[in-house]
Motif scaffolding. Structure first.
Motif, PDB file in Angstrom:
ATOM      1  N   PHE A 278       0.816  -1.214   0.000  1.00  0.00           N
ATOM      2  CA  PHE A 278       0.000   0.000   0.000  1.00  0.00           C
ATOM      3  C   PHE A 278       0.855   1.270   0.000  1.00  0.00           C
ATOM      4  O   PHE A 278       0.480   2.291   0.583  1.00  0.00           O
ATOM      5  N   THR A 279       2.005   1.179  -0.660  1.00  0.00           N
ATOM      6  CA  THR A 279       2.843   2.366  -0.851  1.00  0.00           C
ATOM      7  C   THR A 279       3.100   2.626  -2.328  1.00  0.00           C
ATOM      8  O   THR A 279       4.011   3.378  -2.677  1.00  0.00           O
ATOM      9  N   ALA A 280       2.312   2.006  -3.211  1.00  0.00           N
ATOM     10  CA  ALA A 280       2.400   2.202  -4.660  1.00  0.00           C
ATOM     11  C   ALA A 280       3.734   1.726  -5.221  1.00  0.00           C
ATOM     12  O   ALA A 280       4.223   2.273  -6.212  1.00  0.00           O
ATOM     13  N   GLY A 281       4.329   0.707  -4.614  1.00  0.00           N
ATOM     14  CA  GLY A 281       5.520   0.106  -5.203  1.00  0.00           C
ATOM     15  C   GLY A 281       5.211  -0.497  -6.553  1.00  0.00           C
ATOM     16  O   GLY A 281       4.044  -0.752  -6.886  1.00  0.00           O
TER      17      GLY A 281
ATOM     18  N   PRO B 153     -11.944  -5.929 -13.360  1.00  0.00           N
ATOM     19  CA  PRO B 153     -11.411  -6.067 -14.720  1.00  0.00           C
ATOM     20  C   PRO B 153     -10.887  -4.742 -15.257  1.00  0.00           C
ATOM     21  O   PRO B 153     -11.272  -3.664 -14.793  1.00  0.00           O
ATOM     22  N   GLY B 154     -10.017  -4.856 -16.277  1.00  0.00           N
ATOM     23  CA  GLY B 154      -9.516  -3.651 -16.941  1.00  0.00           C
ATOM     24  C   GLY B 154      -8.026  -3.475 -16.741  1.00  0.00           C
ATOM     25  O   GLY B 154      -7.304  -4.420 -16.395  1.00  0.00           O
ATOM     26  N   PRO B 155      -7.511  -2.252 -16.944  1.00  0.00           N
ATOM     27  CA  PRO B 155      -6.093  -2.003 -16.712  1.00  0.00           C
ATOM     28  C   PRO B 155      -5.719  -2.342 -15.275  1.00  0.00           C
ATOM     29  O   PRO B 155      -6.341  -1.856 -14.324  1.00  0.00           O
ATOM     30  N   ILE B 156      -4.717  -3.192 -15.096  1.00  0.00           N
ATOM     31  CA  ILE B 156      -4.382  -3.680 -13.763  1.00  0.00           C
ATOM     32  C   ILE B 156      -3.893  -2.547 -12.868  1.00  0.00           C
ATOM     33  O   ILE B 156      -4.210  -2.510 -11.665  1.00  0.00           O
ATOM     34  N   ALA B 157      -3.145  -1.589 -13.414  1.00  0.00           N
ATOM     35  CA  ALA B 157      -2.680  -0.461 -12.599  1.00  0.00           C
ATOM     36  C   ALA B 157      -3.859   0.338 -12.061  1.00  0.00           C
ATOM     37  O   ALA B 157      -3.856   0.784 -10.907  1.00  0.00           O
ATOM     38  N   GLN B 158      -4.871   0.529 -12.893  1.00  0.00           N
ATOM     39  CA  GLN B 158      -6.069   1.246 -12.450  1.00  0.00           C
ATOM     40  C   GLN B 158      -6.854   0.413 -11.445  1.00  0.00           C
ATOM     41  O   GLN B 158      -7.370   0.933 -10.440  1.00  0.00           O
TER      42      GLN B 158
ATOM     43  N   THR C 179      -1.134   2.516   6.152  1.00  0.00           N
ATOM     44  CA  THR C 179      -0.205   3.465   5.536  1.00  0.00           C
ATOM     45  C   THR C 179      -0.876   3.992   4.282  1.00  0.00           C
ATOM     46  O   THR C 179      -1.251   3.211   3.404  1.00  0.00           O
ATOM     47  N   TRP C 180      -1.033   5.310   4.227  1.00  0.00           N
ATOM     48  CA  TRP C 180      -1.724   5.923   3.091  1.00  0.00           C
ATOM     49  C   TRP C 180      -0.798   6.951   2.459  1.00  0.00           C
ATOM     50  O   TRP C 180      -0.476   7.980   3.064  1.00  0.00           O
ATOM     51  N   THR C 181      -0.334   6.676   1.234  1.00  0.00           N
ATOM     52  CA  THR C 181       0.553   7.610   0.533  1.00  0.00           C
ATOM     53  C   THR C 181      -0.176   8.405  -0.536  1.00  0.00           C
ATOM     54  O   THR C 181       0.353   9.423  -1.005  1.00  0.00           O
ATOM     55  N   PHE C 182      -1.328   7.931  -0.980  1.00  0.00           N
ATOM     56  CA  PHE C 182      -2.154   8.569  -2.012  1.00  0.00           C
ATOM     57  C   PHE C 182      -1.425   8.676  -3.350  1.00  0.00           C
ATOM     58  O   PHE C 182      -1.822   9.449  -4.218  1.00  0.00           O
TER      59      PHE C 182
END
Length: 635
Positions: free
Chosen positions: A261-264, A347-352, A365-368
């Motif tokens: 949950f840190t957008a790694g 479903p859809g783009p995995i990053a989204q 932990t929230w980095t936004f």
């Protein structure tokens, strides 16, 4: 004392066999083939009832190219409150084949009413993301009996096959029959008796009920298994659920890193059948294509769920390659037992889709940095997120509140750190909290800071002297102010001084699972209690995810009269197999009184990298034991 290495290996091989044996069964009848192709506040399972009106099947989907939709900025819809769930409409004749939730010309989830209403299709702009070659391939709950045999040999497969009720149907191609089907504006309900998977075993002693909602681009699914039989099925790993992916999705994606949950970076894998499991530290895995489109399976926190997931690709079958994902739960089924399962299909783009996961799965932990509010919401004006910064307009009437279900012990994390700035003139901002036992917001459960304008600064909300925080299980936090203010937040972190389990949650064993020679775990008087029934009892922790170099001391307060020996075992992200080389034995006092045991793990040469799970062997002989707490601390 140590017999687990061989046992674990045999159990894992048996489970892989169960999964692998789904690959070449009898074909599904033509009638079961498709024509083409919390959190938001999670609905409490105990109150779910059938709802909606019986509807005819939806239109047949059309095929087409695989587009990449633009990211959405709309907020996630909130699931229907449990109080509004009630039977609606009249029973009507059932349509055959697939019915779809959503728009089959764009994105829709398909339920095969010729196969127990099981999920066998997910259409994404004409491409089907789910494989339904046979009744074993649908996305479905798949329980087993720990005392039964499951044999699949080339000359005899599924003839000796224990209790394994499936929603879709059997290996013989016998489909489950839907008893009831309902629709409402954004969801549906299906009820069907299960069919045993093995040869000639017929209807099972299980009823499956499915509730599903379309949530604005993704789907929430809730499954209820009700055991109607008078027999018992001993504890075993259940596929929770099993999911097979369509031929368009050939690549494995996920996040199994040490900083969830840190957008790694999203990770890509190349796992095959027989490879070790993975630890989905963000509670999701996916199959996708080269363009990054695919289907995410995400699992919110639930009881008796293992931290490891099975993910692999099967070559040489039809279709080939064939993708498989399954999280697991350890379930025992007695007469009248009810098991509940909730999961999300995105479903859809995995990053989204990953940004949707951040809005659905509780974390601290929230980095936004994925430009999503990560479950934070305002009681008034909308929350905006841009450039990794969350902006909220606060006032006495409009607070900013995290998602519920954070569920961490305040004594383990007495400080919350926030990097933020306020609008012109600054603002006094208070961080409020509620706990499992005290769910009313109040000034007694609050710490305040003066947030300055200009540059981003770090602020620490210290609750170390607040008894409600230090003695409670914190479930939700909130940022509030008395005067109108614009608050920009770069990140919020709950700072853990230690990790562990206090066993103060009356409805849950803090995620621990009784794995061997133990009676069911119970919480009584803020202690975990059980009885060892043999000479090799052990229980396993939920996902831990700590750095071995920083946290290398284990403290246990426990009492027993059973024996004078105990052990701690562990597995890591680099070595997920249990064994003597990853253990520490320690002496205990078996006088029936509480004693504190401190175990130094720094002397164990394999205590390295990231520790993902612990196992405790509390005794080496039959008898009762109670654990007040188990903590993993710095030296």
């Amino acid at each position: 004392m140590e017999t687990v290495a061989g046992r674990k290996c045999l159990l894992w091989i048996a489970l892989v066999l169960m999964i692998a044996c789904r690959i070449n069964p009898a074909p599904t009848p033509a009638s079961a083939t498709p024509a083409a192709g919390s959190l938001p506040t999670q609905t409490p399972a105990a109150t779910l009832t059938p709802m909606g009106e019986i509807q005819p099947a939806s239109a047949t989907p059309t095929s087409g190219a695989l587009p990449t939709p633009s990211p959405t900025t709309q907020s996630l819809p909130t699931p229907t409150p449990a109080a509004t769930l009630a039977p609606m409409g009249e029973i009507q004749p059932l349509p055959g084949g697939y019915v779809y939730l959503g728009d089959p010309s764009t994105v829709a989830l398909g339920f095969d009413l010729s196969a127990g209403g099981a999920i066998g299709s997910l259409l994404f702009y004409g491409t089907d993301f789910i494989d339904d070659t046979d009744f074993g391939r649908y996305i479905q709950f798949s329980p087993y009996d720990g005392g039964a045999q499951y044999i699949c040999e080339p000359s005899s497969c599924y003839v000796t096959w224990g209790w394994n009720p499936l929603q879709a149907g059997s290996v013989d191609g016998v489909p489950a029959q839907v008893q009831e089907y309902r629709r409402w504006a954004d969801g549906l309900y299906v009820k069907a008796p299960a069919v045993e998977w093995g040869h000639s075993l017929g209807i099972s002693d299980v009823i499956y009920e499915t509730w599903a909602w379309e949530r604005g681009g993704f789907f929430e699914v809730h499954i209820r298994l009700t055991h109607t039989g008078t027999d018992s099925h001993s504890a075993a790993r259940a596929e929770f659920p099993a999911a097979y992916f369509g031929a368009a999705l050939t690549l494995e994606y996920g996040y199994t890193g040490a900083d969830p949950f840190t957008a790694g970076p999203i990770q890509q894998y190349n796992l095959v059948k027989g490879d070790p499991p993975v630890f989905a530290s963000e509670s999701w895995m996916a199959f996708g294509d080269q363009q990054g489109n695919g289907l995410i399976l995400a699992l919110p926190p639930q009881r008796n769920v293992f931290p490891d997931w099975s993910v692999f690709t099967i070559e040489g079958d039809t279709p080939s390659p064939l993708g498989y994902i399954a999280p697991f739960a350890y379930l025992e089924t007695e007469p009248s037992t009810v098991h509940e399962l909730t999961y999300y299909l995105i479903p859809g783009p995995i990053a989204q889709g990953r940004s949707i996961v951040y809005d659905l799965i509780p974390h601290t932990t929230w980095t936004f940095d994925l430009n999503t509010a990560e479950g934070w919401s305002s009681s008034g004006q909308p929350v905006g997120v841009s450039g990794g910064v969350l902006t909220a307009n606060l006032s006495a009437a409009d607070s900013l509140t995290s998602m519920p279900g954070l569920n961490y012990y305040g004594s383990h994390a007495p400080v919350v750190e926030m990097t933020a700035r306020a609008g012109n003139g600054g603002a006094e901002v208070c961080l409020n909290f509620i706990t499992f036992s005290d769910w009313l917001w109040s000034t007694a459960k609050s710490a305040c800071q003066q947030i300055q304008p200009g540059v981003f600064r770090n602020y620490r909300f210290d609750f170390s002297t607040n008894p409600s925080w230090m003695e409670g299980l914190v479930t939700q936090i909130q940022l509030a102010t008395l005067m109108p203010a614009v608050l920009e937040i770069d990140q919020i972190r709950v700072e853990h001084a230690l990790y562990g389990w206090e066993f103060n949650h009356p409805q849950d064993a803090d995620g621990w699972i009784a794995r061997n020679e133990l009676l069911p775990l119970q919480i009584r008087g803020e202690s975990l209690i059980s009885t060892a029934t043999g000479s090799d009892p052990y229980l396993e922790s939920p996902y831990l995810g700590i750095e071995a170099a920083e946290f290398n001391q284990i403290e246990i307060r426990m009492r027993t009269s059973a024996s004078d020996g105990a052990s701690v075992y562990f597995i890591t992200d680099q070595d997920p197999s249990w064994g003597e080389e990853k253990s520490q034995h320690f002496a205990i006092i078996s006088d029936g009184e509480y004693h504190i045991y401190t175990i130094d793990m720094s002397s164990v040469r394999t205590w390295l990298n990231q520790i993902v799970q612990l196992r405790l062997d509390p005794t080496v002989s039959p008898g009762d034991f109670e654990i007040d707490y188990l903590r993993v601390t710095r030296p």
